[in-house]
Design a protein around this motif. Structure first.
Motif, mmCIF file in Angstrom:
data_model
loop_
_atom_site.group_PDB
_atom_site.id
_atom_site.type_symbol
_atom_site.label_atom_id
_atom_site.label_comp_id
_atom_site.label_asym_id
_atom_site.label_seq_id
_atom_site.Cartn_x
_atom_site.Cartn_y
_atom_site.Cartn_z
ATOM 1 N N ARG A 146 8.399 -9.673 -2.761
ATOM 2 C CA ARG A 146 7.548 -8.541 -2.389
ATOM 3 C C ARG A 146 6.118 -8.854 -2.800
ATOM 4 O O ARG A 146 5.869 -9.674 -3.681
ATOM 5 C CB ARG A 146 8.028 -7.282 -3.099
ATOM 6 N N ILE A 147 5.175 -8.179 -2.186
ATOM 7 C CA ILE A 147 3.762 -8.411 -2.497
ATOM 8 C C ILE A 147 3.475 -8.103 -3.967
ATOM 9 O O ILE A 147 2.692 -8.801 -4.607
ATOM 10 C CB ILE A 147 2.832 -7.620 -1.540
ATOM 11 N N ASP A 148 4.130 -7.087 -4.532
ATOM 12 C CA ASP A 148 3.923 -6.759 -5.943
ATOM 13 C C ASP A 148 4.319 -7.935 -6.838
ATOM 14 O O ASP A 148 3.654 -8.220 -7.834
ATOM 15 C CB ASP A 148 4.734 -5.530 -6.346
ATOM 16 N N LEU A 158 4.333 -11.148 -5.948
ATOM 17 C CA LEU A 158 3.323 -12.196 -5.769
ATOM 18 C C LEU A 158 2.059 -11.877 -6.563
ATOM 19 O O LEU A 158 1.439 -12.780 -7.139
ATOM 20 C CB LEU A 158 2.997 -12.374 -4.289
ATOM 21 N N LEU A 172 -4.582 -14.359 -5.664
ATOM 22 C CA LEU A 172 -3.405 -14.245 -4.815
ATOM 23 C C LEU A 172 -3.560 -15.119 -3.569
ATOM 24 O O LEU A 172 -2.601 -15.758 -3.136
ATOM 25 C CB LEU A 172 -3.182 -12.786 -4.428
ATOM 26 N N VAL A 179 -0.808 -17.637 -1.219
ATOM 27 C CA VAL A 179 -0.319 -17.305 0.126
ATOM 28 C C VAL A 179 -1.248 -17.847 1.178
ATOM 29 O O VAL A 179 -0.950 -18.022 2.284
ATOM 30 C CB VAL A 179 -0.102 -15.791 0.323
#
Length: 78
Positions: A59-61, A63, A74, A78
């Motif tokens: 999930r983005i959280d 990452l 970040l 990505v």
């Protein structure tokens, strides 16, 4: 009747593995073990391993927490 789920397409899996590779490279550059990075990111070592191997879609959280624990943007992951 919905079509059976055959998982994500190959190009998604390729990009997921690339993200895992970037996380692993950043972790090694920071001279951290998977165990230590997982602790710093507030997660399980096995979960981090699955992300690095490209077997799990984080999930983005997650990452965001990994990037913060590595002290990298970040966007570099990505």
């Amino acid at each position: 009747m919905p079509a059976p789920d055959h998982g994500p397409p190959d190009w998604v899996l390729t990009r997921r593995r690339a993200i895992g590779d970037r996380i692993r490279a950043a972790r090694r550059a920071a001279r951290l073990s998977q165990e230590r990075l997982a602790e710093r990111a507030g997660m399980d070592r096995q979960a981090l391993n699955r992300i690095e191997q490209g077997h799990s879609a984080p999930r983005i959280d997650t990452l965001i927490r990994i990037a913060d624990a590595l002290d990298v943007p970040l966007s570099s992951l990505v």
